[in-house]
Enzyme design. Structure first.
Site, PDB file in Angstrom:
ATOM      1  N   ASP A  80      71.110  -2.774 -19.285  1.00 63.21           N
ATOM      2  CA  ASP A  80      71.076  -1.773 -18.212  1.00 63.21           C
ATOM      3  C   ASP A  80      70.879  -0.353 -18.762  1.00 63.21           C
ATOM      4  O   ASP A  80      71.096  -0.082 -19.940  1.00 63.21           O
ATOM      5  CB  ASP A  80      72.354  -1.837 -17.357  1.00 63.21           C
ATOM      6  CG  ASP A  80      73.630  -1.690 -18.188  1.00 63.21           C
ATOM      7  OD1 ASP A  80      73.630  -2.096 -19.372  1.00 63.21           O
ATOM      8  OD2 ASP A  80      74.630  -1.175 -17.657  1.00 63.21           O
ATOM      9  N   GLU A 138      76.417  -3.265 -18.350  1.00 70.11           N
ATOM     10  CA  GLU A 138      77.507  -2.922 -19.277  1.00 70.11           C
ATOM     11  C   GLU A 138      78.078  -1.557 -18.955  1.00 70.11           C
ATOM     12  O   GLU A 138      79.255  -1.289 -19.190  1.00 70.11           O
ATOM     13  CB  GLU A 138      77.003  -2.958 -20.729  1.00 70.11           C
ATOM     14  CG  GLU A 138      78.105  -2.820 -21.774  1.00 70.11           C
ATOM     15  CD  GLU A 138      78.607  -1.402 -21.957  1.00 70.11           C
ATOM     16  OE1 GLU A 138      79.822  -1.206 -22.133  1.00 70.11           O
ATOM     17  OE2 GLU A 138      77.787  -0.470 -21.905  1.00 70.11           O
TER      18      GLU A 138
END
Ligand code: NI
Length: 390
Positions: A80, A138
């Site tokens: 991400d 995350e």
């Protein structure tokens, strides 16, 4: 065989850089990474490696079963990006306004995909089973690690390893430590509900500023007097908001702050002691309160044996690599949850560009792409070491 694998990883360098730059131009925010997940799936489709998609959200988990018996070991990369406007002027600059891979997760993904491709010709000679964990989200608690683990897909895994490209560390250096490595990071908000009134008639009020001030000073005694001096904890009040006028006694006050700890008992102790002080102080003044404590990621606690494998063996993957055992850092990571469930270790792969040192999450963050094969090689070396020692 292993020497040939390391060489095959080096041969993936251009391809890893290409993947990384493509992902860098197409960043997606936590929990919205559907295109990135699709890109990862397409890569495994092309390689003919089986995978499961939508694991606990956007997670993708691929399996490469070696031809020889051995342990099942997971290697994790997150994918991400962050809500940051990129300020680098590079030809692979983010094409998405206000979204940027400013932590290097594009690199983690490129390294793991490159590793999968490099390993494929060696599948029959490999001991054990590789589990490539491509984890979403995350950056944003509650994160992607927890829902992936909760699906049960990693239940039969023997160990988990992961790395973070780290720009505070020069390229060529691998850092980790046995035990606590990255902090647990929590957030809190306290609202004091007093009773306002005239600044000249205090006895008819419950002064929220006085009460909140007592909390600020009393809290400092928690770390100094309630926590074992050999444990580590931080309690910081970041904001204190209250009051409407110089001659008005405030009826409410709001405090926000963060708590950092390296173990669960200390974290629980911090919460308990804070609540006691808030309750005691407010009761003494006849005031009311709200105490919202949001637990963030738990601390990353490396397993001793697995962390030792990284420290001892990383340079077997590449003679130019050096390992360092370092002090824990106060940043957080949801890799913590894998290590609560399975043996394993997390480590930093040095990736600093000389003369371009902007920290993680900075609009000018960038990392040294020469570190991509280092990450891939040390991950597979961790896999190898784990197979050989068990
Ligand atoms: Ni990160």
């Amino acid at each position: 065989m292993w020497e040939n694998i390391f060489q095959a990883i080096d041969e993936q360098y251009e391809s890893m850089v290409h993947t990384r730059r493509y992902l860098h131009q197409h960043p997606e925010l936590s929990f919205e990474e559907t295109e990135t997940a699709a890109f990862i799936q397409q890569t495994y489709d092309r390689l003919g490696i089986p995978y499961t998609k939508n694991v606990g959200g956007n997670g993708v988990i691929a399996i490469l079963k070696g031809g020889l018996p051995g342990k099942k070991v997971a290697l994790r990369a997150d994918f991400d990006a962050l809500p940051i406007q990129e300020e680098n002027e590079v030809d692979y600059k983010s094409k998405v306004n206000g979204v940027m891979h400013a932590c290097g997760h594009d690199g983690h993904t490129a390294a793991l995909l490159g590793l999968a491709e490099a390993l494929l010709p060696f599948q029959d000679e490999l001991p054990g089973t590789l589990v490539f964990v491509h984890q979403h989200a995350e950056e944003y608690a509650p994160g992607g690690a927890k829902p992936i683990i909760e699906t049960g897909i990693l239940d039969d895994v023997d160990a988990v390893f992961g790395t973070h490209l780290w720009v505070d560390t020069p390229t060529g250096i691998i850092q980790t430590t046995k035990g606590p490595f990255m902090a647990g990071s929590d957030r809190f908000q306290i609202t004091i509900k007093g009773k306002g009134g005239h600044g000249a008639i205090p006895h008819q009020t419950k002064d929220a500023i006085v009460i909140a001030s007592q909390l600020v000073t009393s809290f400092q005694q928690i770390v100094a007097r309630r926590i074992n001096p050999l444990d580590t904890a931080v309690l910081t009040i970041g904001t204190f908001e209250s009051g409407n006028g110089f001659n008005v006694i405030a009826d409410s006050a709001k405090l926000t702050g963060t708590v950092r700890t390296f173990n669960r008992e200390v974290q629980e102790r911090m919460i308990e002691e804070m609540e006691k002080i808030i309750k005691g102080t407010c009761t003494g003044h006849g005031a009311d309160y709200d105490f919202d404590y949001l637990k963030g990621y738990t601390p990353v606690i490396n397993h001793e044996k697995e962390a030792s494998l990284i420290l001892q063996d990383a340079s077997k993957a590449d003679a130019s690599l050096k390992t360092e055992e370092v002090a824990p850092v106060m940043a957080g990571e949801d890799f913590a949850y894998y290590l609560e469930n399975k043996p394993g270790a997390f480590y930093f792969t040095g990736a600093q560009i000389p003369g371009h040192h902007y920290p993680h999450h900075h609009p000018k963050f960038d990392f040294d792409e020469k570190a991509l094969p280092h990450a891939a090689k040390t991950l597979i070396q961790a896999y190898r070491s784990y197979q050989e020692q068990s």
